[in-house]
Design a protein around this motif. Structure first.
Motif, PDB file in Angstrom:
ATOM      1  N   GLY A   1      10.521   3.552  -3.811  1.00 37.91           N
ATOM      2  CA  GLY A   1      10.427   3.042  -5.173  1.00 37.91           C
ATOM      3  C   GLY A   1       9.047   3.248  -5.752  1.00 37.91           C
ATOM      4  N   THR A   2       8.892   2.844  -7.008  1.00 33.72           N
ATOM      5  CA  THR A   2       7.609   2.964  -7.696  1.00 33.72           C
ATOM      6  C   THR A   2       6.803   1.688  -7.507  1.00 33.72           C
ATOM      7  OG1 THR A   2       8.450   2.039  -9.762  1.00 33.72           O
ATOM      8  CG2 THR A   2       8.727   4.417  -9.435  1.00 33.72           C
ATOM      9  N   TRP A   3       5.490   1.792  -7.745  1.00 36.22           N
ATOM     10  CA  TRP A   3       4.651   0.601  -7.646  1.00 36.22           C
ATOM     11  C   TRP A   3       5.008  -0.424  -8.717  1.00 36.22           C
ATOM     12  CZ3 TRP A   3       2.430  -0.713  -3.451  1.00 36.22           C
ATOM     13  CH2 TRP A   3       1.937   0.239  -2.556  1.00 36.22           C
ATOM     14  N   ALA A   4       5.503   0.049  -9.847  1.00 35.78           N
ATOM     15  CA  ALA A   4       5.946  -0.876 -10.889  1.00 35.78           C
ATOM     16  C   ALA A   4       7.095  -1.746 -10.403  1.00 35.78           C
ATOM     17  CB  ALA A   4       6.356  -0.103 -12.137  1.00 35.78           C
TER      18      ALA A   4
ATOM     19  N   THR B   1       0.700   6.477   0.119  1.00 29.85           N
ATOM     20  CA  THR B   1       0.445   5.942   1.462  1.00 29.85           C
ATOM     21  C   THR B   1      -0.546   4.791   1.349  1.00 29.85           C
ATOM     22  OG1 THR B   1       0.739   8.137   2.421  1.00 29.85           O
ATOM     23  CG2 THR B   1      -0.354   6.497   3.799  1.00 29.85           C
ATOM     24  N   VAL B   2      -0.347   3.760   2.129  1.00 29.49           N
ATOM     25  CA  VAL B   2      -1.313   2.656   2.138  1.00 29.49           C
ATOM     26  C   VAL B   2      -1.693   2.302   3.563  1.00 29.49           C
ATOM     27  CG1 VAL B   2      -0.529   1.659  -0.051  1.00 29.49           C
ATOM     28  CG2 VAL B   2       0.449   0.849   2.092  1.00 29.49           C
ATOM     29  N   LEU B   3      -2.949   1.912   3.707  1.00 31.75           N
ATOM     30  CA  LEU B   3      -3.440   1.321   4.950  1.00 31.75           C
ATOM     31  C   LEU B   3      -3.483  -0.186   4.736  1.00 31.75           C
ATOM     32  CD1 LEU B   3      -6.346   3.768   5.812  1.00 31.75           C
ATOM     33  CD2 LEU B   3      -4.342   3.360   7.252  1.00 31.75           C
ATOM     34  N   VAL B   4      -2.627  -0.914   5.429  1.00 34.71           N
ATOM     35  CA  VAL B   4      -2.582  -2.367   5.289  1.00 34.71           C
ATOM     36  C   VAL B   4      -3.503  -2.985   6.331  1.00 34.71           C
ATOM     37  CG1 VAL B   4      -1.142  -4.424   5.379  1.00 34.71           C
ATOM     38  CG2 VAL B   4      -0.226  -2.302   4.436  1.00 34.71           C
ATOM     39  N   VAL B   5      -4.436  -3.794   5.880  1.00 32.99           N
ATOM     40  CA  VAL B   5      -5.347  -4.506   6.778  1.00 32.99           C
ATOM     41  C   VAL B   5      -4.855  -5.938   6.895  1.00 32.99           C
ATOM     42  CG1 VAL B   5      -7.737  -5.154   7.225  1.00 32.99           C
ATOM     43  CG2 VAL B   5      -7.231  -3.024   6.021  1.00 32.99           C
ATOM     44  N   GLY B   6      -4.432  -6.314   8.092  1.00 35.62           N
ATOM     45  CA  GLY B   6      -3.874  -7.641   8.306  1.00 35.62           C
ATOM     46  C   GLY B   6      -2.402  -7.580   8.649  1.00 35.62           C
ATOM     47  N   ASP B   7      -1.622  -8.445   8.054  1.00 33.08           N
ATOM     48  CA  ASP B   7      -0.191  -8.546   8.332  1.00 33.08           C
ATOM     49  C   ASP B   7       0.592  -7.600   7.424  1.00 33.08           C
ATOM     50  OD1 ASP B   7       2.281  -9.380   9.191  1.00 33.08           O
ATOM     51  OD2 ASP B   7       2.294 -11.183   7.947  1.00 33.08           O
TER      52      ASP B   7
ATOM     53  N   PRO C   1      -5.040  -4.593 -11.703  1.00 32.96           N
ATOM     54  CA  PRO C   1      -4.111  -3.459 -11.825  1.00 32.96           C
ATOM     55  C   PRO C   1      -3.589  -3.010 -10.462  1.00 32.96           C
ATOM     56  CG  PRO C   1      -6.021  -3.131 -13.238  1.00 32.96           C
ATOM     57  CD  PRO C   1      -6.308  -4.345 -12.415  1.00 32.96           C
ATOM     58  N   PRO C   2      -2.287  -2.748 -10.335  1.00 31.54           N
ATOM     59  CA  PRO C   2      -1.719  -2.300  -9.064  1.00 31.54           C
ATOM     60  C   PRO C   2      -2.063  -0.837  -8.800  1.00 31.54           C
ATOM     61  CG  PRO C   2      -0.041  -2.310 -10.752  1.00 31.54           C
ATOM     62  CD  PRO C   2      -1.275  -2.880 -11.385  1.00 31.54           C
ATOM     63  N   PRO C   3      -1.730  -0.318  -7.627  1.00 32.65           N
ATOM     64  CA  PRO C   3      -1.968   1.114  -7.352  1.00 32.65           C
ATOM     65  C   PRO C   3      -1.241   1.997  -8.372  1.00 32.65           C
ATOM     66  CG  PRO C   3      -1.414  -0.063  -5.330  1.00 32.65           C
ATOM     67  CD  PRO C   3      -1.164  -1.013  -6.452  1.00 32.65           C
ATOM     68  N   THR C   4      -1.826   3.128  -8.682  1.00 31.75           N
ATOM     69  CA  THR C   4      -1.159   4.085  -9.561  1.00 31.75           C
ATOM     70  C   THR C   4      -0.082   4.822  -8.770  1.00 31.75           C
ATOM     71  OG1 THR C   4      -2.765   5.814  -9.038  1.00 31.75           O
ATOM     72  CG2 THR C   4      -3.260   4.372 -10.921  1.00 31.75           C
ATOM     73  N   GLU C   5       0.783   5.505  -9.502  1.00 38.28           N
ATOM     74  CA  GLU C   5       1.920   6.150  -8.839  1.00 38.28           C
ATOM     75  C   GLU C   5       1.514   7.325  -7.963  1.00 38.28           C
ATOM     76  OE1 GLU C   5       4.704   4.775  -8.644  1.00 38.28           O
ATOM     77  OE2 GLU C   5       4.274   3.224 -10.133  1.00 38.28           O
TER      78      GLU C   5
ATOM     79  N   ALA D   1      -5.567  15.895   2.794  1.00 36.33           N
ATOM     80  CA  ALA D   1      -4.563  15.877   1.731  1.00 36.33           C
ATOM     81  C   ALA D   1      -3.925  14.505   1.598  1.00 36.33           C
ATOM     82  CB  ALA D   1      -3.498  16.932   2.003  1.00 36.33           C
ATOM     83  N   GLN D   2      -3.747  13.818   2.719  1.00 35.67           N
ATOM     84  CA  GLN D   2      -3.135  12.479   2.687  1.00 35.67           C
ATOM     85  C   GLN D   2      -4.118  11.440   2.169  1.00 35.67           C
ATOM     86  OE1 GLN D   2      -1.793  10.993   6.501  1.00 35.67           O
ATOM     87  NE2 GLN D   2      -0.197   9.728   5.564  1.00 35.67           N
ATOM     88  N   ARG D   3      -5.402  11.625   2.495  1.00 36.38           N
ATOM     89  CA  ARG D   3      -6.416  10.654   2.044  1.00 36.38           C
ATOM     90  C   ARG D   3      -6.446  10.545   0.526  1.00 36.38           C
ATOM     91  NH1 ARG D   3      -9.995  12.622   6.218  1.00 36.38           N
ATOM     92  NH2 ARG D   3     -11.199  13.815   4.668  1.00 36.38           N
ATOM     93  N   SER D   4      -6.233  11.679  -0.162  1.00 33.54           N
ATOM     94  CA  SER D   4      -6.309  11.658  -1.620  1.00 33.54           C
ATOM     95  C   SER D   4      -5.181  10.847  -2.252  1.00 33.54           C
ATOM     96  CB  SER D   4      -6.287  13.091  -2.153  1.00 33.54           C
ATOM     97  OG  SER D   4      -5.038  13.709  -1.866  1.00 33.54           O
ATOM     98  N   ARG D   5      -4.143  10.538  -1.466  1.00 34.35           N
ATOM     99  CA  ARG D   5      -2.992   9.782  -1.979  1.00 34.35           C
ATOM    100  C   ARG D   5      -2.859   8.422  -1.281  1.00 34.35           C
ATOM    101  NH1 ARG D   5      -0.772  14.634  -0.530  1.00 34.35           N
ATOM    102  NH2 ARG D   5       0.582  13.598   0.995  1.00 34.35           N
ATOM    103  N   THR D   6      -3.985   7.953  -0.684  1.00 33.73           N
ATOM    104  CA  THR D   6      -3.954   6.727   0.118  1.00 33.73           C
ATOM    105  C   THR D   6      -4.830   5.643  -0.506  1.00 33.73           C
ATOM    106  OG1 THR D   6      -3.555   7.966   2.158  1.00 33.73           O
ATOM    107  CG2 THR D   6      -4.442   5.745   2.399  1.00 33.73           C
ATOM    108  N   ALA D   7      -4.346   4.421  -0.443  1.00 35.65           N
ATOM    109  CA  ALA D   7      -5.127   3.249  -0.842  1.00 35.65           C
ATOM    110  C   ALA D   7      -5.136   2.251   0.309  1.00 35.65           C
ATOM    111  CB  ALA D   7      -4.544   2.610  -2.092  1.00 35.65           C
ATOM    112  N   VAL D   8      -6.065   1.304   0.232  1.00 33.94           N
ATOM    113  CA  VAL D   8      -6.128   0.229   1.218  1.00 33.94           C
ATOM    114  C   VAL D   8      -5.592  -1.044   0.586  1.00 33.94           C
ATOM    115  CG1 VAL D   8      -7.662  -1.224   2.602  1.00 33.94           C
ATOM    116  CG2 VAL D   8      -8.082   1.237   2.455  1.00 33.94           C
ATOM    117  N   VAL D   9      -4.755  -1.762   1.334  1.00 33.03           N
ATOM    118  CA  VAL D   9      -4.186  -3.021   0.849  1.00 33.03           C
ATOM    119  C   VAL D   9      -4.547  -4.129   1.833  1.00 33.03           C
ATOM    120  CG1 VAL D   9      -2.070  -4.300   0.342  1.00 33.03           C
ATOM    121  CG2 VAL D   9      -2.288  -1.912  -0.374  1.00 33.03           C
ATOM    122  N   GLY D  10      -5.246  -5.137   1.361  1.00 36.70           N
ATOM    123  CA  GLY D  10      -5.493  -6.322   2.178  1.00 36.70           C
ATOM    124  C   GLY D  10      -4.334  -7.286   2.020  1.00 36.70           C
ATOM    125  N   ASP D  11      -3.880  -7.869   3.126  1.00 38.46           N
ATOM    126  CA  ASP D  11      -2.696  -8.729   3.006  1.00 38.46           C
ATOM    127  C   ASP D  11      -3.020 -10.057   2.346  1.00 38.46           C
ATOM    128  OD1 ASP D  11      -4.017 -10.052   5.048  1.00 38.46           O
ATOM    129  OD2 ASP D  11      -2.168 -10.621   6.048  1.00 38.46           O
TER     130      ASP D  11
END
Length: 505
Positions: free
Chosen positions: A493-496, A458-464, A450-454, A409-419
């Motif tokens: 807050g929102t991604w916007a 949850t995000v997985l940050v790779v790096g710092d 385009p940034p992540p949608t609303e 359920a969490q995976r469907s709302r998760t993105a990966v962010v590279g620093d």
């Protein structure tokens, strides 16, 4: 009649005013360069900018980008579409461009009146340039740019030579416009080259080129070809103009600041190349035989001063090396013809040393691309000094494992962010074989995608993860491999609202 048919036929005459083309030595040298670059192509993994080109072209194809036009990403995406995952095929256009650069350097020597030996010397110097050897198989804008710059100058040199003979071919000026437009779709530095060329022509001639209708027709063609990427820049606030400050800020780390740039800009020509470059530049300035081409020496000096003053990348001048190298090779031919030198044999050890240095740089390119992500982390936006060797595949594998460990359920709302844009590009380039969600980054060109949608909470940050700690209620480390991975939950807050605060060049 039968005897005439069987007797050897004389070779067709060369073009009036041109010596015969040294086909065998020139194409042999170019072939050896292509073979060497191709042999190293499958090794080392993606270089930083290669991963960025592939990711941009494959996943974010657009009319323009923050830091370059779209041609290189388009080429990378096309080669990956032809042979997905093949480094050999991906890098083939870069290898061909590097080999063509060798041939074109020899053709410039021929335009200046160089005989077979002068053409071979020019080709050898072009083949053993240090920067050319280093990047010659990387699919990056600065691998293709020297060839396109040299093609631009070749059209001008040829036009001037034919004009001096009394029958100028103004179709070359239309070709100049086409090449200029293609250049504008590759790198914007060509605009600086054009300013320097125009200034030099106004100073020392040939001013009559500016009175040719086909010259302005060529300018119009270039403008039409460049419209899409220029419009993209205009609609996004001209971010390319801001990149100059970024380049200057990185200059002390990457090239030793202005003094390092001043020296490296000559040394990158290689051992034989640097000698011919300096000698040829002097001849273009002072020799009456080359008076009509003096504007090219002025152009080179203007760009050299400008790039040093602005702490630019040392490779920005590479595209003009071939002009002065060709003039230098012809200069040694003139000395040989007048019997003013007894040291012609010294060319062999110089070229041997030049080839050895180029070979070393070619081997270094593999080590650099293997350590690309670690290198970027140690010199750029990361706070943690990393000297490991995380390849695109290993980086994507680690991120995929962290993603797979999350509840469905969490995976469907998760993105990966590279620093950084490098980490994000490495993840996308290496993610074909691993399950990953969408990859984002607020850095460099990725910040304008385009940034992540609303729906992403949850995000997985790779790096710092420092930049995101204020934007999420909880940040905890879930991966401790070559590059740390952090799970950020409790979005504030929102991604916007969040994304503009994170964006950075």
């Amino acid at each position: 009649m039968r005897a005439e048919l069987l007797s050897p036929q004389p070779a067709p005459p060369a073009e009036p005013g041109l010596p015969p083309l040294a086909k065998w030595p020139v194409f042999t040298i170019a072939g050896l360069v292509a073979a060497a670059q191709l042999a190293f192509s499958p090794f080392g993994g993606f270089w930083i900018d290669e991963a960025y080109m592939l990711a941009a072209g494959k996943h974010h194809l657009d009319w323009g980008y923050v830091d370059q036009p779209p041609l290189a990403p388009l080429i990378a995406a096309a080669m990956d579409w032809i042979a997905p995952g093949s480094m050999l095929v991906l890098r083939l256009p870069a290898v061909l461009a590097t080999a063509a650069l060798v041939v074109l350097t020899a053709l410039l020597a021929r335009e200046f009146g160089g005989d077979r030996r002068a053409q071979a010397l020019a080709a050898g110097a072009g083949a053993t340039g240090l920067w050319t050897a280093l990047v010659g198989h990387w699919i990056t804008p600065y691998t293709f740019e020297p060839l396109l710059w040299l093609l631009l100058t070749w059209t001008l040199v040829r036009w001037v030579r034919l004009r001096d003979l009394g029958h100028p071919d103004d179709r070359l000026l239309l070709l100049f416009g086409v090449l200029l437009g293609i250049n504008m779709q590759l790198k914007f530095q060509v605009a600086i080259l054009c300013v320097a060329l125009l200034s030099s022509v106004l100073l020392v001639g040939p001013r009559d080129v500016l009175r040719r209708p086909k010259f302005w027709g060529g300018v119009g063609i270039a403008a039409v070809i460049a419209v899409p990427t220029v419009l993209w820049q205009a609609l996004h606030g001209w971010p390319q103009l801001q990149m100059g400050a970024v380049v200057a800020e990185e200059s002390p780390m990457l090239s030793g600041g202005r003094s390092g740039t001043a020296v490296t800009m000559v040394l990158y020509a290689g051992v034989a190349g640097a000698a011919l470059f300096l000698f040829g530049l002097w001849r273009l300035l002072r020799n009456p035989e080359l008076r009509s081409y003096r504007f090219l020496a002025i152009t080179t000096l203007l760009l050299y001063v400008f790039f040093v003053a602005t702490a630019a990348r040392p490779y920005y001048l590479i595209g003009l090396y071939g002009v002065s190298i060709a003039a230098g090779a012809v200069g040694f031919q003139r000395r040989r013809e007048s019997r003013r030198t007894r040291f012609g044999w010294t060319a062999w050890p110089v070229y041997a040393l030049s080839a050895a240095a180029a070979g070393y740089m070619l081997s270094v390119s593999v080590a650099l691309s293997a350590a690309a992500a670690g290198y970027m982390m140690s010199v750029s936006v990361m706070t943690t000094s990393m000297f490991g060797v995380p390849t695109a595949d290993s980086l994507a594998r680690a991120a995929s494992a962290a993603y797979a460990a999350l509840p469905p359920a969490q995976r469907s709302r998760t993105a990966v962010v590279g620093d950084s844009y490098v980490i994000a590009a490495m993840l996308e380039a290496g993610g074909a074989q691993h399950e990953l969600p969408e990859v984002f980054s607020p850095h460099r060109g990725y910040g304008y995608f385009p940034p992540p949608t609303e729906r992403i909470e949850t995000v997985l940050v790779v790096g710092d993860s420092t930049a995101l700690r204020q934007q999420f209620a909880e940040v905890r480390q879930v991966g401790n491999g070559e590059v740390p991975i952090w799970l950020c939950t409790g979005k504030r807050g929102t991604w916007a609202e969040i994304w503009p605060q994170l964006k950075s060049l």
